[in-house]
Design a protein around this motif. Structure first.
Motif, mmCIF file in Angstrom:
data_model
loop_
_atom_site.group_PDB
_atom_site.id
_atom_site.type_symbol
_atom_site.label_atom_id
_atom_site.label_comp_id
_atom_site.label_asym_id
_atom_site.label_seq_id
_atom_site.Cartn_x
_atom_site.Cartn_y
_atom_site.Cartn_z
ATOM 1 N N ALA A 111 16.128 68.132 14.976
ATOM 2 C CA ALA A 111 16.418 69.644 15.551
ATOM 3 C C ALA A 111 15.051 70.230 16.081
ATOM 4 N N ALA A 112 14.188 69.716 15.553
ATOM 5 C CA ALA A 112 12.617 70.195 15.926
ATOM 6 C C ALA A 112 12.027 69.446 17.005
ATOM 7 N N ALA A 113 12.864 68.404 17.633
ATOM 8 C CA ALA A 113 12.188 67.553 18.754
ATOM 9 C C ALA A 113 12.634 68.418 19.910
ATOM 10 N N ASP A 114 11.750 67.890 20.897
ATOM 11 C CA ASP A 114 11.919 68.415 22.332
ATOM 12 C C ASP A 114 12.833 67.315 23.188
ATOM 13 N N VAL A 115 12.833 66.182 22.789
ATOM 14 C CA VAL A 115 13.627 65.141 23.417
ATOM 15 C C VAL A 115 14.102 64.068 22.358
ATOM 16 N N LEU A 116 15.385 63.837 22.095
ATOM 17 C CA LEU A 116 16.230 62.920 21.645
ATOM 18 C C LEU A 116 16.724 61.683 22.130
ATOM 19 N N LEU A 117 16.411 60.539 21.862
ATOM 20 C CA LEU A 117 16.623 59.366 22.650
ATOM 21 C C LEU A 117 17.590 58.569 21.641
ATOM 22 N N LEU A 118 18.928 58.212 22.192
ATOM 23 C CA LEU A 118 19.684 57.466 21.329
ATOM 24 C C LEU A 118 20.095 56.231 22.136
ATOM 25 N N VAL A 144 25.471 65.311 25.506
ATOM 26 C CA VAL A 144 24.326 64.722 26.178
ATOM 27 C C VAL A 144 23.961 65.174 27.499
ATOM 28 N N ASP A 145 22.749 65.227 27.834
ATOM 29 C CA ASP A 145 22.187 65.787 28.850
ATOM 30 C C ASP A 145 21.675 64.560 30.195
ATOM 31 N N VAL A 146 21.320 63.429 29.466
ATOM 32 C CA VAL A 146 20.772 62.516 30.403
ATOM 33 C C VAL A 146 21.464 61.321 29.885
ATOM 34 N N VAL A 206 18.994 62.334 25.446
ATOM 35 C CA VAL A 206 19.092 61.218 26.283
ATOM 36 C C VAL A 206 19.885 60.188 25.632
ATOM 37 N N LEU A 207 20.821 59.581 26.329
ATOM 38 C CA LEU A 207 21.500 58.322 25.627
ATOM 39 C C LEU A 207 21.339 57.054 26.642
ATOM 40 N N ASN A 208 20.903 56.115 26.067
ATOM 41 C CA ASN A 208 21.086 54.701 26.562
ATOM 42 C C ASN A 208 22.232 54.285 25.971
#
Length: 318
Positions: A126-133, A174-176, A157-159
């Protein structure tokens, strides 16, 4: 500014062969090695080496492989939120042929035990600026992390790799979306109900952008297509290099992408505010393409990931 990666960590067992054998055939390796790997591990190290303040949420066993992975992550400057579980650390068997192509088999091991987020892990996300999954850990956990981040206005961001069926409710958080052509075709076929195997990267990006998210379709040596809903596509050119090993190149792209995305969005004051605009995404994808081009010129996943200085030097020289 901060990036959190929730994902997998494996010890890679790499065998170099003249050619990858078809079913039923045995070939002799010309060499072998082992190195830290796993999509989440690769991506968080790529983000950290590209200059990001990065945190990794993952599960590892209580074995020597785990200690080796932890040492590698700490050496890269990654902040760790690691569960130690009573399952062996994940492993991957990778064959790499003379044309730099690879075939990979993964035993998830401890990664399967990253089953739901605890309170401290939710706070970090929750505190992150960007989450990558990515999709090498239980889908329920990935879905939960995306929901927590989305509720906190964290950019998600989801890969989507390795590819599997994904719900519309999950993708709404998901945003990206970052996918290669194979993964894009799979998701586009599910969305349209039509065969899209002959579709171009631009067409696939257009179909997937109907979901209301930004899409990056990576095209290997040909670069990438970037698409934002209701805007024309942008093409990011690839870099011409002599490839040695493509293992981890996509992970390097993703980690460098979020590092540059975070840096650029922080510069204009929009970090942590959901989907980035097309110009920001294109510039981040250009940076990530350089990082991936450097990585394929070296063997291994983590060993091939470049530093921020190497990325800048490559750009200056080209």
């Amino acid at each position: 500014m901060s990036i959190v990666v929730v994902g997998s960590a494996n010890l890679d067992l790499v065998y170099r062969v003249e050619r990858i054998p078809p079913p039923g055939e045995t070939v002799l390796a010309v060499g072998s090695d082992s190195a830290p790997g796993g999509k989440g591990n690769n991506q968080v190290i790529a983000a950290a080496r590209a200059g990001a303040r990065a945190t990794f949420v993952a599960a590892l066993g209580r074995d020597a492989a785990a200690e080796r992975l932890i040492a590698s992550l700490e050496d890269a400057g990654v902040d760790l939120r690691i569960r130690r579980v009573d399952e062996p650390t994940g492993t991957a068997i990778i064959t790499v042929d003379d044309s730099a192509e690879n075939a990979i088999v993964v035993d998830s091991g401890a990664n399967r035990m990253l089953d739901g987020l605890d309170d401290s892990e939710r706070e970090v996300v929750a505190a992150a600026d960007v989450l990558l999954l990515q999709l090498e850990t239980p889908l329920a956990t990935v879905t939960e992390a995306a929901a927590v981040a989305h509720a906190s206005a964290t950019t998600v961001v989801l890969n989507a790799a390795p590819i599997q069926s994904l719900s519309a409710a999950f993708l709404a958080d998901v945003d990206v979306l970052v996918v290669n052509e194979h993964e894009a075709a799979h998701l586009a076929a599910e969305l349209t109900g039509e065969a899209v195997h002959e579709a171009s990267g631009e067409d696939l990006a257009a179909i997937l952008s109907r979901l209301g998210l930004a899409v990056i379709v990576t095209l290997g040596a040909d670069g990438a297509v970037v698409r934002v809903p209701d805007e024309p596509p942008a093409h990011v050119a690839g870099r011409v290099v002599d490839a040695v090993d493509t293992t981890g190149a996509g992970d390097t792209f993703c980690g460098a992408l979020v590092a540059e995305l975070d840096r650029r969005r922080g510069t204009n004051g929009s970090a942590g505010s959901g989907r980035p605009d097309l110009g920001t995404l294109v510039r981040a994808a250009e940076f990530a393409t350089v990082a991936a081009a450097i990585s394929v010129q070296r063997a291994g996943a983590v060993p091939s990931i470049p530093s921020l200085e190497e990325i800048h030097d490559f750009n200056s020289a080209s």
